[in-house]
Write a protein that holds these residues in place. Structure first.
Motif, PDB file in Angstrom:
ATOM      1  N   GLY A  59     -24.372  -9.001  28.737  1.00  0.00           N
ATOM      2  CA  GLY A  59     -24.550  -9.279  27.325  1.00  0.00           C
ATOM      3  C   GLY A  59     -23.231  -9.348  26.572  1.00  0.00           C
ATOM      4  N   PHE A  60     -23.294  -9.867  25.349  1.00  0.00           N
ATOM      5  CA  PHE A  60     -22.103  -9.963  24.501  1.00  0.00           C
ATOM      6  C   PHE A  60     -22.530  -9.911  23.039  1.00  0.00           C
ATOM      7  CE2 PHE A  60     -23.694 -14.164  25.373  1.00  0.00           C
ATOM      8  CZ  PHE A  60     -23.636 -14.832  24.168  1.00  0.00           C
ATOM      9  N   ASP A  61     -21.588  -9.540  22.162  1.00  0.00           N
ATOM     10  CA  ASP A  61     -21.790  -9.474  20.714  1.00  0.00           C
ATOM     11  C   ASP A  61     -22.914  -8.525  20.311  1.00  0.00           C
ATOM     12  OD1 ASP A  61     -19.741 -11.261  20.361  1.00  0.00           O
ATOM     13  OD2 ASP A  61     -21.026 -13.003  20.032  1.00  0.00           O
ATOM     14  N   GLY A  62     -23.245  -7.568  21.170  1.00  0.00           N
ATOM     15  CA  GLY A  62     -24.281  -6.602  20.827  1.00  0.00           C
ATOM     16  C   GLY A  62     -25.699  -7.109  20.985  1.00  0.00           C
ATOM     17  N   ASN A  63     -25.866  -8.293  21.590  1.00  0.00           N
ATOM     18  CA  ASN A  63     -27.200  -8.869  21.754  1.00  0.00           C
ATOM     19  C   ASN A  63     -27.992  -8.144  22.845  1.00  0.00           C
ATOM     20  OD1 ASN A  63     -26.840 -11.059  19.858  1.00  0.00           O
ATOM     21  ND2 ASN A  63     -25.514 -12.026  21.366  1.00  0.00           N
ATOM     22  N   GLY A  64     -29.292  -7.974  22.633  1.00  0.00           N
ATOM     23  CA  GLY A  64     -30.182  -7.454  23.665  1.00  0.00           C
ATOM     24  C   GLY A  64     -30.093  -5.969  23.930  1.00  0.00           C
ATOM     25  N   ILE A  65     -29.412  -5.228  23.072  1.00  0.00           N
ATOM     26  CA  ILE A  65     -29.269  -3.781  23.238  1.00  0.00           C
ATOM     27  C   ILE A  65     -30.323  -3.076  22.387  1.00  0.00           C
ATOM     28  CG2 ILE A  65     -27.749  -1.806  22.880  1.00  0.00           C
ATOM     29  CD1 ILE A  65     -25.373  -3.661  23.304  1.00  0.00           C
ATOM     30  N   TYR A  66     -31.038  -2.125  22.981  1.00  0.00           N
ATOM     31  CA  TYR A  66     -32.034  -1.404  22.182  1.00  0.00           C
ATOM     32  C   TYR A  66     -32.283  -0.007  22.743  1.00  0.00           C
ATOM     33  CZ  TYR A  66     -35.211  -3.097  25.894  1.00  0.00           C
ATOM     34  OH  TYR A  66     -35.801  -3.386  27.107  1.00  0.00           O
TER      35      TYR A  66
ATOM     36  N   ILE B 119     -10.318  -0.743  14.273  1.00  0.00           N
ATOM     37  CA  ILE B 119     -11.234  -0.790  13.135  1.00  0.00           C
ATOM     38  C   ILE B 119     -12.391   0.175  13.380  1.00  0.00           C
ATOM     39  CG2 ILE B 119     -10.733  -3.145  12.397  1.00  0.00           C
ATOM     40  CD1 ILE B 119     -13.363  -4.000  13.815  1.00  0.00           C
ATOM     41  N   LYS B 120     -12.931   0.679  12.311  1.00  0.00           N
ATOM     42  CA  LYS B 120     -14.192   1.419  12.352  1.00  0.00           C
ATOM     43  C   LYS B 120     -15.295   0.449  11.988  1.00  0.00           C
ATOM     44  CE  LYS B 120     -15.049   4.108   8.876  1.00  0.00           C
ATOM     45  NZ  LYS B 120     -15.014   5.255   7.939  1.00  0.00           N
ATOM     46  N   ARG B 121     -16.385   0.447  12.785  1.00  0.00           N
ATOM     47  CA  ARG B 121     -17.510  -0.440  12.513  1.00  0.00           C
ATOM     48  C   ARG B 121     -18.730   0.413  12.181  1.00  0.00           C
ATOM     49  NH1 ARG B 121     -17.151  -4.406  17.733  1.00  0.00           N
ATOM     50  NH2 ARG B 121     -17.865  -2.467  18.723  1.00  0.00           N
ATOM     51  N   GLU B 122     -19.380   0.080  11.080  1.00  0.00           N
ATOM     52  CA  GLU B 122     -20.531   0.849  10.632  1.00  0.00           C
ATOM     53  C   GLU B 122     -21.704  -0.071  10.344  1.00  0.00           C
ATOM     54  OE1 GLU B 122     -19.016   4.476   8.030  1.00  0.00           O
ATOM     55  OE2 GLU B 122     -17.989   2.635   7.430  1.00  0.00           O
ATOM     56  N   SER B 123     -22.914   0.428  10.603  1.00  0.00           N
ATOM     57  CA  SER B 123     -24.135  -0.301  10.275  1.00  0.00           C
ATOM     58  C   SER B 123     -25.281   0.698  10.180  1.00  0.00           C
ATOM     59  CB  SER B 123     -24.435  -1.365  11.345  1.00  0.00           C
ATOM     60  OG  SER B 123     -24.861  -0.742  12.547  1.00  0.00           O
ATOM     61  N   ASP B 124     -26.458   0.212   9.797  1.00  0.00           N
ATOM     62  CA  ASP B 124     -27.613   1.093   9.691  1.00  0.00           C
ATOM     63  C   ASP B 124     -28.543   0.964  10.894  1.00  0.00           C
ATOM     64  OD1 ASP B 124     -28.602  -1.424   9.257  1.00  0.00           O
ATOM     65  OD2 ASP B 124     -29.459  -1.009   7.272  1.00  0.00           O
ATOM     66  N   HIS B 125     -28.010   0.400  12.008  1.00  0.00           N
ATOM     67  CA  HIS B 125     -28.830   0.275  13.207  1.00  0.00           C
ATOM     68  C   HIS B 125     -28.025   0.703  14.436  1.00  0.00           C
ATOM     69  CE1 HIS B 125     -26.690  -3.548  13.786  1.00  0.00           C
ATOM     70  NE2 HIS B 125     -27.019  -3.850  12.546  1.00  0.00           N
ATOM     71  N   LEU B 126     -28.610   0.507  15.612  1.00  0.00           N
ATOM     72  CA  LEU B 126     -28.037   1.057  16.841  1.00  0.00           C
ATOM     73  C   LEU B 126     -26.656   0.507  17.164  1.00  0.00           C
ATOM     74  CD1 LEU B 126     -28.453   2.803  19.421  1.00  0.00           C
ATOM     75  CD2 LEU B 126     -29.471   0.770  20.482  1.00  0.00           C
ATOM     76  N   THR B 127     -26.512  -0.800  17.105  1.00  0.00           N
ATOM     77  CA  THR B 127     -25.221  -1.412  17.429  1.00  0.00           C
ATOM     78  C   THR B 127     -24.468  -1.722  16.143  1.00  0.00           C
ATOM     79  OG1 THR B 127     -26.196  -3.632  17.450  1.00  0.00           O
ATOM     80  CG2 THR B 127     -26.134  -2.432  19.539  1.00  0.00           C
ATOM     81  N   HIS B 128     -23.168  -1.528  16.178  1.00  0.00           N
ATOM     82  CA  HIS B 128     -22.354  -1.708  14.974  1.00  0.00           C
ATOM     83  C   HIS B 128     -21.465  -2.944  15.075  1.00  0.00           C
ATOM     84  CE1 HIS B 128     -23.839   2.259  14.088  1.00  0.00           C
ATOM     85  NE2 HIS B 128     -23.256   2.757  15.159  1.00  0.00           N
ATOM     86  N   ASN B 129     -21.741  -3.798  16.057  1.00  0.00           N
ATOM     87  CA  ASN B 129     -20.956  -5.003  16.277  1.00  0.00           C
ATOM     88  C   ASN B 129     -20.928  -5.865  15.013  1.00  0.00           C
ATOM     89  OD1 ASN B 129     -20.443  -7.867  17.285  1.00  0.00           O
ATOM     90  ND2 ASN B 129     -20.102  -6.689  19.143  1.00  0.00           N
ATOM     91  N   ILE B 130     -19.772  -6.464  14.726  1.00  0.00           N
ATOM     92  CA  ILE B 130     -19.629  -7.325  13.550  1.00  0.00           C
ATOM     93  C   ILE B 130     -20.650  -8.456  13.592  1.00  0.00           C
ATOM     94  CG2 ILE B 130     -18.074  -8.854  12.287  1.00  0.00           C
ATOM     95  CD1 ILE B 130     -17.253  -5.922  12.147  1.00  0.00           C
ATOM     96  N   HIS B 131     -20.916  -9.005  14.798  1.00  0.00           N
ATOM     97  CA  HIS B 131     -21.870 -10.106  14.933  1.00  0.00           C
ATOM     98  C   HIS B 131     -23.310  -9.658  14.701  1.00  0.00           C
ATOM     99  CE1 HIS B 131     -18.364 -11.817  17.093  1.00  0.00           C
ATOM    100  NE2 HIS B 131     -18.801 -12.946  16.615  1.00  0.00           N
TER     101      HIS B 131
END
Length: 267
Positions: free
Chosen positions: A132-139, A178-190
């Motif tokens: 996988g790439f860009d955080g796709n398919g991770i759960y 960089i620090k990456r933040e989000s409100d879900h499991l993966t914090h990838n910019i994409h």
């Protein structure tokens, strides 16, 4: 001379290759663009030179062409390093073998083994595509019945977090983060993560540089998760990384590294 293979995913507003070429021009360093698709592996167009592959298509053809070019040239990153980073299984195996920090991981064809792994990790684990790439398919999952993909299965322990870090490493030296933040499991910019440039503390630097050494790569993006009790664990090593949101002069540093490596190759 430096020969450059442009990244296939470059766009006018996100042009990694163009940024580095612009720096080489400012340094008055000659270079040529190499169209990888036009390379005949049995009649190589370049010999004894330095080749920078900013990125390649995810197909067997371009990988084989890059390997052919490596027979008589210095290729950065090497096709072996790119292939290593493309496979989460190989990357994790090399990290663990080198003693670099990595989450507990399971790789198997058997869902019963996954179920046992899940039970050993408080009924919570993370499924990831091997390539996988860009955080796709991770759960996140808490039952093997939630996994609908076919075998083999690559799953990791869930490390509680609300952020991760991308560290850019060149020549085994961490040069930007960089620090990456989000409100879900993966914090990838994409995947909608928000990136903010940060300083690189000693323990973050050590983890990122150890990961780069473990996979044997010229430059990379190392993704780290902070641990609740301190330190970091390595999620992934990216062999064709972007440097979104970094304030460090990555294009200039990459250009300087290419010039340095080209000179070393001529010694």
């Amino acid at each position: 001379m430096i020969h450059i293979i442009p990244k296939p995913t470059d766009t006018p507003t996100d042009n990694s290759t163009g940024m580095v070429m612009a720096e080489l021009k400012r340094m008055n360093v000659p270079f040529e663009v190499l169209n990888l698709a036009s390379v005949d592996p049995f009649n190589l167009p370049v010999d004894g030179e330095t080749i920078w592959a900013c990125g390649i298509k995810q197909d067997g053809v371009q990988f084989e062409l890059l390997k052919a070019l490596e027979l008589t040239n210095r290729v950065i990153n090497s096709p072996e390093a790119i292939a290593t980073c493309a496979s989460k299984v190989t990357t994790t195996a090399m990290l663990i073998n080198a003693g670099a920090p990595s989450p507990d991981t399971c790789f198997t064809n058997d869902k019963k083994v996954v179920a046992d792994f899940l039970a050993a990790h408080d009924g919570k684990a993370v499924y990831k595509p091997i390539y996988g790439f860009d955080g796709n398919g991770i759960y996140l999952f808490n039952s093997v019945d939630q996994i609908t993909e076919t075998a083999p299965y690559y799953v990791q322990e869930y490390v509680k977090n609300d952020r991760d870090f991308r560290i850019f490493v060149i020549g085994n030296k961490a040069v930007g983060a960089i620090k990456r933040e989000s409100d879900h499991l993966t914090h990838n910019i994409h995947q909608g993560g928000c990136g903010t440039a940060v300083e690189i503390p000693v323990d973050m630097r050590a983890a990122a540089e150890a990961a780069a050494r473990a996979v044997g790569i010229d430059y990379c993006g190392v993704d780290l998760l902070p641990l609740e009790d301190g330190g970091y664990t390595v999620l992934e090593v990216n062999g064709t990384p972007n440097w979104h949101c970094m304030t460090a002069p990555i294009p200039r540093l990459l250009a300087e590294y290419l010039v340095e490596q080209d000179k070393l190759g001529k010694c």
